[in-house]
Design an enzyme around this catalytic site. Structure first.
Site, short mmCIF file in Angstrom:
data_model
loop_
_atom_site.label_atom_id
_atom_site.label_comp_id
_atom_site.label_asym_id
_atom_site.label_seq_id
_atom_site.Cartn_x
_atom_site.Cartn_y
_atom_site.Cartn_z
N LYS A 34 0.81 -1.21 0.00
CA LYS A 34 0.00 0.00 0.00
C LYS A 34 0.85 1.27 0.00
O LYS A 34 0.50 2.25 -0.65
CB LYS A 34 -0.97 0.01 1.18
CG LYS A 34 -0.34 0.16 2.55
CD LYS A 34 -1.41 0.23 3.62
CE LYS A 34 -0.79 0.36 5.00
NZ LYS A 34 -0.07 1.64 5.17
N THR A 35 1.99 1.24 0.73
CA THR A 35 2.86 2.43 0.73
C THR A 35 3.40 2.69 -0.66
O THR A 35 3.51 3.83 -1.11
CB THR A 35 4.02 2.25 1.73
OG1 THR A 35 3.48 1.96 3.02
CG2 THR A 35 4.87 3.50 1.80
N ASP A 220 -3.64 7.72 4.68
CA ASP A 220 -3.20 6.34 4.90
C ASP A 220 -3.81 5.81 6.21
O ASP A 220 -4.20 6.59 7.07
CB ASP A 220 -1.67 6.31 4.97
CG ASP A 220 -1.11 4.90 4.92
OD1 ASP A 220 -1.87 3.96 4.56
OD2 ASP A 220 0.07 4.72 5.23
N GLU A 221 -3.88 4.49 6.34
CA GLU A 221 -4.38 3.84 7.56
C GLU A 221 -5.74 4.43 7.96
O GLU A 221 -5.99 4.76 9.13
CB GLU A 221 -3.38 3.99 8.71
CG GLU A 221 -1.98 3.47 8.42
CD GLU A 221 -1.92 1.95 8.37
OE1 GLU A 221 -2.97 1.28 8.47
OE2 GLU A 221 -0.80 1.41 8.23
N GLN A 251 -7.61 -4.59 9.96
CA GLN A 251 -6.49 -4.17 10.81
C GLN A 251 -6.85 -2.98 11.69
O GLN A 251 -5.97 -2.25 12.15
CB GLN A 251 -5.27 -3.86 9.95
CG GLN A 251 -4.74 -5.06 9.18
CD GLN A 251 -3.48 -4.76 8.40
OE1 GLN A 251 -2.41 -4.57 8.98
NE2 GLN A 251 -3.60 -4.72 7.09
N ARG A 609 2.39 -10.16 10.59
CA ARG A 609 3.72 -9.52 10.69
C ARG A 609 4.82 -10.49 10.27
O ARG A 609 5.93 -10.07 9.98
CB ARG A 609 4.02 -9.07 12.13
CG ARG A 609 3.08 -8.06 12.77
CD ARG A 609 2.82 -6.87 11.92
NE ARG A 609 1.60 -7.06 11.12
CZ ARG A 609 1.26 -6.33 10.07
NH1 ARG A 609 2.05 -5.37 9.66
NH2 ARG A 609 0.16 -6.57 9.40
#
Length: 733
Positions: A34-35, A220-221, A251, A609
């Site tokens: 996504k980044t 973002d997020e 998330q 993770r």
């Protein structure tokens, strides 16, 4: 240029990058790049669609993420990256308020109060209101105030919505707390958001200025936004409607910070014209880990289903280990890490141990120290939370904003200058009666003393002299702050206050002095700015720093971290400990289906993770908060297909459910005791690859091993197991 910016992107990523106008929702699974999509989208807007970089604003949640975004963009945009607005919500709002806050009465030199400052102020407010601090918990009140601000509720609005006695307490303290903040020319973190919303509401011409400037807003997020942040995003994008949000409802794990999952779940209702893109290819984890994560999260109802997939290898099966208690759990973690690092499969920094509550770190820390395995604790005493750092920062904040009463109260007698608690309390009460801030009261006290008006002085002559000396110290340092760099000012503060001598009066003075020197080094980046501007920028950076910003990813040590802090990070090997009912999922979530879903999302975050290997531990019994309790395996273990767990198809029994896990789990146990490679006795000189040279104080047998107590020159006393510790004997003189 178009081909360059799209190179290396998969089809879904390309579509998200190329979309130009209108609302856009990008649902990005973990490890889906996504980044990369956000940065390429920004570069595409600039390079291909010719959008001026000044007209783009990108907001994320941590300084670390913002810095990474800018670094990537600099490789694609060069110097144009400096024209972009990239930062956290709080940093961007602080910038808006520095520029336009005076329009609603906000001092441009406002200070930002952190958690510790808030606690001091709320405690004082509780005392002033005559409430019993034993019955009214300051932390609970702070949480109530923060919840209200995140929903943009004033004290009056809180009173209308609340019905309980506690709600009334929060309203009363909130009201007084805001008055005290205003008197100190200070804002807390929630104020940065709420005050900016108020600025835009009360001054539409200022909002219009920013709406005209920012043609594109990227967030973002987005699953972590609260109501205040959502309103801000809608305000800023209100004119052009070019809002692009990226996130993953699966998330969303910060409801306790007042994040509202509905913001992302309802985005398409609020923006009916929104284009939606799914990023479902995972580049991080093995097929086994990804399948386990999908199986866990699929039981939730509050979500937008995604079909995650990967081209990565299937990878090793997941290890689910049953242990007797928390001590065996920690020992097995260390043993397994030792095995993986000895075979050169991974380095220590590639491994992370994750847990649900901070309290679980204690046994881990003691065990890592005992085995001599280097570790770094995320969320421990951070650099900027250390006393000596907070003291010097308080001086700097006071010089930047003399009305900062919390900072003044912190250092009025640090180092000691003869101003005791009683004198300061009398002085504070007198200042309040006069309607003066602490700093203005110092000025008034000095004037009265010079006039010889002893009957009007609130404290003894000796205390008056101490206060006057303190006032003269501040006046001199304020003058220095107007013409000196931050580094020079730091040096003057330390010298004029005698702080170095104050530190070296304590046993750990040398270590603490090194921290002050490190603080001076961190100020070097602000040498290029004019003095006043540099000090403000430096203090803002310090105020906005976060735990994960200080995580040193280059040091070779195992990371110990809570699951909440682990979001956004990745490791080759992940150990999740404490997978027991009432611990994970936490007992507090049992009465609320929404909270249970968040616990499941937290497990999903932890599992995703891991890149290569995943270990899940549960204990038969555990002591937490001083009580021993038996542990039933977590329901989340039931969600993992038996075929993915070590033991299935490998001679072990399939683990079909919580009651059947034991058969499969028993196939994995800790290694047999290792052959000792070294034998030492008291008096031997040794060297350790991390702790350096030392002398053995004692060496005692323990179960299947020997434990040596070593006094290292630089690291002090350490207990080490000889089977694991990287010790070598030196020739004794």
């Amino acid at each position: 240029m178009t081909l360059d910016l799209l190179a290396g992107l998969n089809a879904a990523q390309q579509k998200a990058v190329e979309a130009l106008e209108g609302p856009i929702l990008i649902l990005a699974g973990p490890g889906s790049g996504k980044t990369r999509v956000i940065t390429h989208r920004i570069a595409y807007l600039v390079r291909v669609w010719n959008v001026g970089p000044r007209r783009i604003m990108a907001v994320t949640f941590t300084n670390k993420a913002a810095a990474e975004m800018k670094e990537r963009l600099s490789r694609m945009l060069g110097k144009m990256v400096e024209q972009l607005t990239v930062g956290t919500f709080h940093a961007c709002c602080a910038r808006f308020l520095r520029i336009d806050g005076p329009a609603i009465g906000i001092d441009r030199n406002f200070v930002i109060y952190d958690d510790d400052d808030q606690l001091r102020l709320v405690k004082k407010a509780i005392e002033e209101l005559g409430l019993d601090p034993q019955k009214v918990t300051p932390r609970a009140v702070i949480s109530g105030i923060s919840a209200a601000k995140s929903q943009l509720l004033t004290p009056e609005a809180c009173a209308r919505q609340g019905h309980s006695y506690f709600d009334e307490i929060v309203k009363r303290v909130y009201e007084r707390y805001q008055e005290m903040l205003a008197n100190s020319h200070a804002l807390d973190f929630d104020d940065l958001l709420m005050t900016t919303v108020r600025l835009f509401q009360q001054k539409p011409e200022i909002l219009e200025k920013y709406q005209n400037r920012y043609l594109h807003l990227l967030v973002d997020e987005f699953q972590d936004t609260n109501i205040a942040q959502y309103v801000l995003a809608k305000q800023l994008s209100g004119k052009h409607k070019n809002i692009c949000v990226v996130g993953d409802p699966d998330q969303s794990i910060y409801s306790w910070r007042h994040a509202d999952i509905r913001n992302i779940l309802n985005f398409e209702k609020d923006f009916p014209q929104a284009q939606v893109f799914y990023l479902e290819q995972n580049y991080r984890s093995t097929g086994t880990i990804l399948e386990a994560a999908t199986s866990i999260i699929s039981h939730n109802q509050q979500r937008k289903p995604k079909e995650l997939w990967t081209q990565n290898e299937k990878g090793s099966p997941i290890v689910v280990a049953e242990v007797a208690d928390e001590w065996e759990e920690a020992s097995q973690v260390v043993n397994e890490i030792d095995k993986l690092t000895r075979t050169k499969e991974v380095k220590l920094r590639d491994c992370a141990v994750m847990y649900r509550t901070n309290a679980q770190s204690r046994v881990l820390e003691e065990t890592f120290m005992r085995y001599g395995t280097p570790y770094k604790l995320v969320g421990g005493t951070r650099f900027y939370e250390r006393k000596e750092i907070k003291d010097i920062i308080a001086y700097l904040r006071l010089l930047h904003n003399p009305f900062d009463s919390v900072s003044l109260a912190r250092i009025v007698n640090v180092p000691g200058r003869g101003i005791g608690h009683q004198s300061f309390n009398q002085f504070t009460a007198w200042a309040g009666q006069q309607g003066l801030s602490h700093y203005a009261a110092l000025q008034r006290l000095a004037e009265l003393n010079q006039q010889g008006a002893k009957s009007s002085l609130p404290v003894t002559s000796r205390a008056v002299a101490a206060f006057q000396k303190f006032f003269e110290l501040l006046e001199g340092l304020i003058e220095v702050s107007r013409k000196s760099s931050v580094m020079e000012l730091l040096g003057e503060v330390v010298a004029r206050t005698g702080y170095k001598g104050y530190l070296f009066a304590e046993d750990d003075g040398e270590d603490r002095w090194e921290n002050i020197q490190e603080l001076q080094s961190s100020a070097r980046d602000y040498e290029v700015l004019p003095p006043g501007e540099a000090l403000g920028a430096f203090l803002e950076k310090v105020a906005l720093v976060q735990d994960v910003d200080e995580l040193d990813e280059k040091s070779d040590a195992v990371t110990l971290i809570t699951l909440h802090k682990a979001k956004g990070l990745e490791y080759s090997v992940v150990f999740i400990i404490g997978l027991e009912e009432k611990l994970f999922p936490h007992i507090r979530s049992y009465e609320d289906p929404a909270q249970l879903e968040e616990e499941r999302r937290l497990c999903y975050v932890g599992v995703t993770r891991a890149k290569k290997r995943l270990y899940l531990f549960h204990a038969n019994q555990r002591i937490l908060m001083g009580m021993r309790s038996s542990g039933e395996p977590s329901r989340f273990l039931d969600d993992i297909p038996a075929k993915l767990i070590a033991g299935d198809g490998q001679g072990g029994k399939p683990a079909a459910g919580r009651q059947e896990h034991k058969a499969a789990l028993s196939s994995w146990k800790s290694e047999a005791p290792k052959t000792l490679l070294i034998s030492v006795k008291a008096g031997d000189s040794v060297i350790h690859k991390v702790f350096g040279e030392g002398v053995v104080i004692s060496c005692q047998p323990v179960t299947n091993d020997f434990e040596a107590l070593v006094n290292f020159k630089g690291a002090g006393l350490k207990k080490l197991l000889l089977s694991l510790a990287p010790l070598k004997k030196l020739d004794n003189p």
